[in-house]
Design a protein around this motif. Structure first.
Motif, PDB file in Angstrom:
ATOM      1  N   LEU A 137      -7.862  -9.465  10.076  1.00  0.00           N
ATOM      2  CA  LEU A 137      -8.565  -8.732   9.023  1.00  0.00           C
ATOM      3  C   LEU A 137      -7.659  -8.542   7.810  1.00  0.00           C
ATOM      4  O   LEU A 137      -6.447  -8.424   7.941  1.00  0.00           O
ATOM      5  CB  LEU A 137      -9.017  -7.369   9.537  1.00  0.00           C
ATOM      6  CG  LEU A 137      -9.996  -7.374  10.702  1.00  0.00           C
ATOM      7  CD1 LEU A 137     -10.227  -5.957  11.212  1.00  0.00           C
ATOM      8  CD2 LEU A 137     -11.318  -8.002  10.288  1.00  0.00           C
ATOM      9  N   PRO A 163      -7.044  -5.924   4.734  1.00  0.00           N
ATOM     10  CA  PRO A 163      -7.439  -4.592   4.284  1.00  0.00           C
ATOM     11  C   PRO A 163      -7.518  -4.492   2.764  1.00  0.00           C
ATOM     12  O   PRO A 163      -6.770  -5.145   2.043  1.00  0.00           O
ATOM     13  CB  PRO A 163      -6.307  -3.709   4.813  1.00  0.00           C
ATOM     14  CG  PRO A 163      -5.123  -4.608   4.810  1.00  0.00           C
ATOM     15  CD  PRO A 163      -5.653  -5.983   5.126  1.00  0.00           C
ATOM     16  N   GLU A 164      -8.456  -3.711   2.306  1.00  0.00           N
ATOM     17  CA  GLU A 164      -8.535  -3.299   0.912  1.00  0.00           C
ATOM     18  C   GLU A 164      -8.484  -1.781   0.919  1.00  0.00           C
ATOM     19  O   GLU A 164      -9.221  -1.139   1.668  1.00  0.00           O
ATOM     20  CB  GLU A 164      -9.835  -3.767   0.263  1.00  0.00           C
ATOM     21  CG  GLU A 164      -9.932  -5.254   0.081  1.00  0.00           C
ATOM     22  CD  GLU A 164     -11.254  -5.660  -0.558  1.00  0.00           C
ATOM     23  OE1 GLU A 164     -11.858  -4.834  -1.277  1.00  0.00           O
ATOM     24  OE2 GLU A 164     -11.676  -6.795  -0.323  1.00  0.00           O
ATOM     25  N   ILE A 165      -7.614  -1.225   0.109  1.00  0.00           N
ATOM     26  CA  ILE A 165      -7.453   0.227   0.081  1.00  0.00           C
ATOM     27  C   ILE A 165      -7.733   0.728  -1.329  1.00  0.00           C
ATOM     28  O   ILE A 165      -7.191   0.208  -2.306  1.00  0.00           O
ATOM     29  CB  ILE A 165      -6.031   0.644   0.516  1.00  0.00           C
ATOM     30  CG1 ILE A 165      -5.750   0.122   1.928  1.00  0.00           C
ATOM     31  CG2 ILE A 165      -5.864   2.155   0.444  1.00  0.00           C
ATOM     32  CD1 ILE A 165      -4.320   0.301   2.381  1.00  0.00           C
ATOM     33  N   HIS A 166      -8.599   1.716  -1.405  1.00  0.00           N
ATOM     34  CA  HIS A 166      -8.913   2.374  -2.673  1.00  0.00           C
ATOM     35  C   HIS A 166      -8.580   3.857  -2.516  1.00  0.00           C
ATOM     36  O   HIS A 166      -9.076   4.512  -1.600  1.00  0.00           O
ATOM     37  CB  HIS A 166     -10.398   2.200  -3.026  1.00  0.00           C
ATOM     38  CG  HIS A 166     -10.826   2.988  -4.211  1.00  0.00           C
ATOM     39  ND1 HIS A 166     -10.467   2.642  -5.496  1.00  0.00           N
ATOM     40  CD2 HIS A 166     -11.551   4.115  -4.314  1.00  0.00           C
ATOM     41  CE1 HIS A 166     -10.970   3.531  -6.330  1.00  0.00           C
ATOM     42  NE2 HIS A 166     -11.635   4.429  -5.636  1.00  0.00           N
ATOM     43  N   PHE A 178      -9.753   5.188   0.983  1.00  0.00           N
ATOM     44  CA  PHE A 178     -10.862   4.474   1.594  1.00  0.00           C
ATOM     45  C   PHE A 178     -10.336   3.090   1.982  1.00  0.00           C
ATOM     46  O   PHE A 178      -9.846   2.342   1.134  1.00  0.00           O
ATOM     47  CB  PHE A 178     -12.034   4.329   0.629  1.00  0.00           C
ATOM     48  CG  PHE A 178     -12.647   5.646   0.263  1.00  0.00           C
ATOM     49  CD1 PHE A 178     -13.639   6.208   1.062  1.00  0.00           C
ATOM     50  CD2 PHE A 178     -12.256   6.337  -0.874  1.00  0.00           C
ATOM     51  CE1 PHE A 178     -14.219   7.426   0.738  1.00  0.00           C
ATOM     52  CE2 PHE A 178     -12.824   7.552  -1.209  1.00  0.00           C
ATOM     53  CZ  PHE A 178     -13.809   8.100  -0.414  1.00  0.00           C
ATOM     54  N   VAL A 179     -10.417   2.778   3.266  1.00  0.00           N
ATOM     55  CA  VAL A 179      -9.909   1.502   3.761  1.00  0.00           C
ATOM     56  C   VAL A 179     -11.085   0.658   4.227  1.00  0.00           C
ATOM     57  O   VAL A 179     -11.904   1.095   5.033  1.00  0.00           O
ATOM     58  CB  VAL A 179      -8.911   1.711   4.927  1.00  0.00           C
ATOM     59  CG1 VAL A 179      -8.394   0.381   5.427  1.00  0.00           C
ATOM     60  CG2 VAL A 179      -7.772   2.622   4.500  1.00  0.00           C
ATOM     61  N   HIS A 180     -11.144  -0.545   3.687  1.00  0.00           N
ATOM     62  CA  HIS A 180     -12.186  -1.502   4.075  1.00  0.00           C
ATOM     63  C   HIS A 180     -11.459  -2.757   4.564  1.00  0.00           C
ATOM     64  O   HIS A 180     -10.642  -3.324   3.837  1.00  0.00           O
ATOM     65  CB  HIS A 180     -13.076  -1.826   2.886  1.00  0.00           C
ATOM     66  CG  HIS A 180     -14.085  -2.899   3.150  1.00  0.00           C
ATOM     67  ND1 HIS A 180     -15.252  -2.646   3.816  1.00  0.00           N
ATOM     68  CD2 HIS A 180     -14.101  -4.205   2.850  1.00  0.00           C
ATOM     69  CE1 HIS A 180     -15.934  -3.766   3.925  1.00  0.00           C
ATOM     70  NE2 HIS A 180     -15.257  -4.741   3.332  1.00  0.00           N
ATOM     71  N   ALA A 181     -11.736  -3.163   5.780  1.00  0.00           N
ATOM     72  CA  ALA A 181     -11.108  -4.367   6.319  1.00  0.00           C
ATOM     73  C   ALA A 181     -12.167  -5.443   6.501  1.00  0.00           C
ATOM     74  O   ALA A 181     -13.264  -5.187   6.985  1.00  0.00           O
ATOM     75  CB  ALA A 181     -10.431  -4.050   7.649  1.00  0.00           C
ATOM     76  N   HIS A 182     -11.828  -6.656   6.076  1.00  0.00           N
ATOM     77  CA  HIS A 182     -12.772  -7.768   6.208  1.00  0.00           C
ATOM     78  C   HIS A 182     -12.040  -9.032   6.623  1.00  0.00           C
ATOM     79  O   HIS A 182     -10.838  -9.139   6.534  1.00  0.00           O
ATOM     80  CB  HIS A 182     -13.532  -7.989   4.882  1.00  0.00           C
ATOM     81  CG  HIS A 182     -12.637  -8.244   3.723  1.00  0.00           C
ATOM     82  ND1 HIS A 182     -12.208  -9.486   3.368  1.00  0.00           N
ATOM     83  CD2 HIS A 182     -12.054  -7.381   2.840  1.00  0.00           C
ATOM     84  CE1 HIS A 182     -11.425  -9.400   2.316  1.00  0.00           C
ATOM     85  NE2 HIS A 182     -11.304  -8.131   1.969  1.00  0.00           N
TER      86      HIS A 182
END
Length: 82
Positions: free
Chosen positions: A7, A9-12, A77-81
């Motif tokens: 994955l 991660p994108e962190i905002h 806010f962590v979004h994993a793709h």
């Protein structure tokens, strides 16, 4: 951690700000002895500060009793793709 699972991660980080009334009950909760299941603010401070320094922080907050202060923080806010 994420990369090991394939994955990305994108962190905002979103800054937050609120008005906080410093009350005796709030300070009692923050500086009470920690329990096994509920660490306190003082517990977290103890990871980087000495007992003497924690006492100074507590006294500083006591000078703010019954005053409203601006309390700032952040939420990540962590979004994993894939």
């Amino acid at each position: 951690m994420f990369e090991a699972t394939g994955l990305t991660p994108e962190i905002h980080v979103e800054p937050t700000s609120t008005e906080l009334l410093i009350t005796p009950a709030l300070l009692n909760r923050w500086f009470a002895p920690a329990t096994d299941t509920q660490p306190t603010y003082a517990t977290h401070l103890g990871k980087v500060l000495s007992e003497t320094e924690i006492t100074k922080v507590h006294k500083g907050f006591n000078r703010l009793l019954n005053q409203t202060v601006k309390w700032e923080g952040a939420i990540a806010f962590v979004h994993a793709h894939r």
